[in-house]
Design an enzyme around this catalytic site. Structure first.
Site, PDB file in Angstrom:
ATOM      1  N   HIS A   1       0.822  -1.216   0.000  1.00  0.00           N
ATOM      2  CA  HIS A   1       0.000   0.000   0.000  1.00  0.00           C
ATOM      3  C   HIS A   1       0.853   1.263   0.000  1.00  0.00           C
ATOM      4  O   HIS A   1       0.354   2.358  -0.238  1.00  0.00           O
ATOM      5  CB  HIS A   1      -0.986  -0.003   1.175  1.00  0.00           C
ATOM      6  CG  HIS A   1      -0.413   0.368   2.500  1.00  0.00           C
ATOM      7  ND1 HIS A   1      -0.070  -0.567   3.460  1.00  0.00           N
ATOM      8  CD2 HIS A   1      -0.128   1.570   3.055  1.00  0.00           C
ATOM      9  CE1 HIS A   1       0.388   0.042   4.530  1.00  0.00           C
ATOM     10  NE2 HIS A   1       0.366   1.343   4.316  1.00  0.00           N
TER      11      HIS A   1
ATOM     12  N   ASP B   1       0.036  -7.440   1.475  1.00  0.00           N
ATOM     13  CA  ASP B   1       0.528  -6.079   1.688  1.00  0.00           C
ATOM     14  C   ASP B   1       2.050  -6.019   1.763  1.00  0.00           C
ATOM     15  O   ASP B   1       2.616  -5.366   2.641  1.00  0.00           O
ATOM     16  CB  ASP B   1      -0.091  -5.461   2.949  1.00  0.00           C
ATOM     17  CG  ASP B   1       0.038  -3.941   2.967  1.00  0.00           C
ATOM     18  OD1 ASP B   1       0.287  -3.353   1.896  1.00  0.00           O
ATOM     19  OD2 ASP B   1      -0.087  -3.351   4.056  1.00  0.00           O
TER      20      ASP B   1
ATOM     21  N   GLY C   1       3.202   6.957   8.136  1.00  0.00           N
ATOM     22  CA  GLY C   1       4.612   7.139   7.818  1.00  0.00           C
ATOM     23  C   GLY C   1       5.476   6.027   8.349  1.00  0.00           C
ATOM     24  O   GLY C   1       6.620   5.854   7.925  1.00  0.00           O
ATOM     25  N   ASN C   2       4.941   5.233   9.291  1.00  0.00           N
ATOM     26  CA  ASN C   2       5.674   4.060   9.782  1.00  0.00           C
ATOM     27  C   ASN C   2       5.505   2.848   8.870  1.00  0.00           C
ATOM     28  O   ASN C   2       6.255   1.875   8.984  1.00  0.00           O
ATOM     29  CB  ASN C   2       5.219   3.671  11.189  1.00  0.00           C
ATOM     30  CG  ASN C   2       5.881   4.488  12.276  1.00  0.00           C
ATOM     31  OD1 ASN C   2       5.269   5.386  12.840  1.00  0.00           O
ATOM     32  ND2 ASN C   2       7.134   4.186  12.561  1.00  0.00           N
ATOM     33  N   SER C   3       4.512   2.883   8.003  1.00  0.00           N
ATOM     34  CA  SER C   3       4.224   1.714   7.180  1.00  0.00           C
ATOM     35  C   SER C   3       5.435   1.279   6.369  1.00  0.00           C
ATOM     36  O   SER C   3       6.138   2.102   5.785  1.00  0.00           O
ATOM     37  CB  SER C   3       3.072   2.019   6.220  1.00  0.00           C
ATOM     38  OG  SER C   3       1.856   2.055   6.890  1.00  0.00           O
TER      39      SER C   3
ATOM     40  N   LEU D   1      -8.277 -20.512  -6.384  1.00  0.00           N
ATOM     41  CA  LEU D   1      -9.396 -21.422  -6.644  1.00  0.00           C
ATOM     42  C   LEU D   1     -10.013 -21.206  -8.019  1.00  0.00           C
ATOM     43  O   LEU D   1     -10.332 -22.151  -8.724  1.00  0.00           O
ATOM     44  CB  LEU D   1     -10.481 -21.235  -5.577  1.00  0.00           C
ATOM     45  CG  LEU D   1     -10.377 -22.047  -4.287  1.00  0.00           C
ATOM     46  CD1 LEU D   1     -11.537 -21.702  -3.372  1.00  0.00           C
ATOM     47  CD2 LEU D   1     -10.344 -23.534  -4.584  1.00  0.00           C
ATOM     48  N   GLY D   2     -10.195 -19.948  -8.401  1.00  0.00           N
ATOM     49  CA  GLY D   2     -10.842 -19.655  -9.672  1.00  0.00           C
ATOM     50  C   GLY D   2     -12.350 -19.609  -9.558  1.00  0.00           C
ATOM     51  O   GLY D   2     -13.071 -20.144 -10.409  1.00  0.00           O
TER      52      GLY D   2
END
Length: 312
Positions: free
Chosen positions: A8, A38, A111-113, A171-172
């Protein structure tokens, strides 16, 4: 020159720059990432770079001392915060996507992400990813979360090699959360589970004999009451793994053997274009307020800063 961060943080960026602690700045190449987990990997062309040592997140215990490095608010560069592990296996929902997280009391802010979560030995045990700042109408404090490094270390290597997670289970199907209204409409005897709206030709679901109108109720004995639970459980499997699905069909339950397929390369990071897109996105709501690094400068891995060209 490989650097790990959150999907993200860089997934939608037009350009990415990396600034080192000594002030040197580099244009970064986006290698690949995975939105479901993520995580993302970028790369800079440089030598003699510092690096981190990956630890064992499975050995982290509640109460263990942890440290986080980040760039809170996009301007407090190279900030470190400390705390303890409040929970080491916390299931949370982020914008409709379930995650298994390490919960920490270390101060986590926008901002820590993408930054590292260290144990007391200076080993990376997690990737800081989210926090709750409010829940329903209540303000909360000390609820930060990091992705356990053991959950994604192999995927990071896969992204470095292939540009995406090549063995991600698939799985589809087009799934949705079964509910009482649907049960009444279709005259089904079950009100929980994952309703199959369609099956992709040639997919793992198709090969296993799953059909439109089936309801997935259990996978290997674990209850699957919603689309969100299916997404969370799917993360425990890799392409080629075999599972026993308990499904509802024609008024009764039966078991079906399923060999998980692999996500097609062109769908590896685009959840909305996959056949696994939910038809019932509003079945579960997230009452928490999520604050990550998107829209802020972020310090993703050890002492690096990211600056987004498309954000000025």
């Amino acid at each position: 020159g490989y650097i790990v961060t959150n999907y993200h943080v860089v997934g939608d960026a037009d350009t990415v720059k990396v600034t080192l602690y000594n002030g040197d700045s580099y244009d970064a190449q986006y290698i690949g990432g995975d939105e479901d987990y993520d995580i993302a990997v970028i790369k800079i062309e440089a030598t003699d770079l510092p690096n981190v040592t990956l630890g064992n997140s499975d050995s982290l215990n509640v109460g263990d001392h942890v440290l986080a490095i980040g760039n809170p608010l996009g301007e407090l560069t190279f900030s470190m915060s400390e705390g303890i592990a409040s929970s080491v296996n916390r299931a949370i929902d982020v914008d409709g996507t379930p995650f298994n997280m390490i919960q920490v009391t270390a101060a986590i802010n926008p901002g820590n992400s993408g930054g590292p979560l260290f144990n007391e030995y200076g080993e990376v045990v997690g990737i800081v990813s989210a926090k709750y700042s409010s829940y329903a109408s209540q303000s909360v404090e000390g609820l930060g979360f990091a992705i356990p490094i053991n959950d994604v270390a192999a995927m990071i290597q896969d992204i470095m090699t292939n540009g995406y997670v090549s063995n991600k289970a698939y799985l589809g199907i087009t799934p949705g959360t079964m509910n009482e209204q649907m049960a009444a409409q279709y005259r089904y005897d079950v009100t929980k589970g994952v309703f199959i709206y369609s099956v992709e030709d040639g997919s793992a679901a198709d090969k296993a004999g799953l059909k439109m109108g089936d309801v997935i109720m259990k996978i290997d004995g674990t209850d699957v009451d919603s689309y969100q639970e299916l997404v969370a459980l799917k993360k425990k499997y890799s392409a080629g793994d075999e599972s026993t699905f308990t499904i509802y069909r024609d008024g009764k339950q039966q078991e079906v053997s399923v060999t998980w397929g692999a996500v097609p390369a062109d769908q590896a990071t685009d959840n909305n274009s996959q056949s696994q897109q939910s038809q019932n996105n509003n079945s579960n709501s997230n009452n928490g307020s999520y604050n990550g690094g998107n829209g802020y400068y972020s310090n993703p891995w050890d002492i690096f800063n990211y600056y987004f060209g498309n954000q000025g």
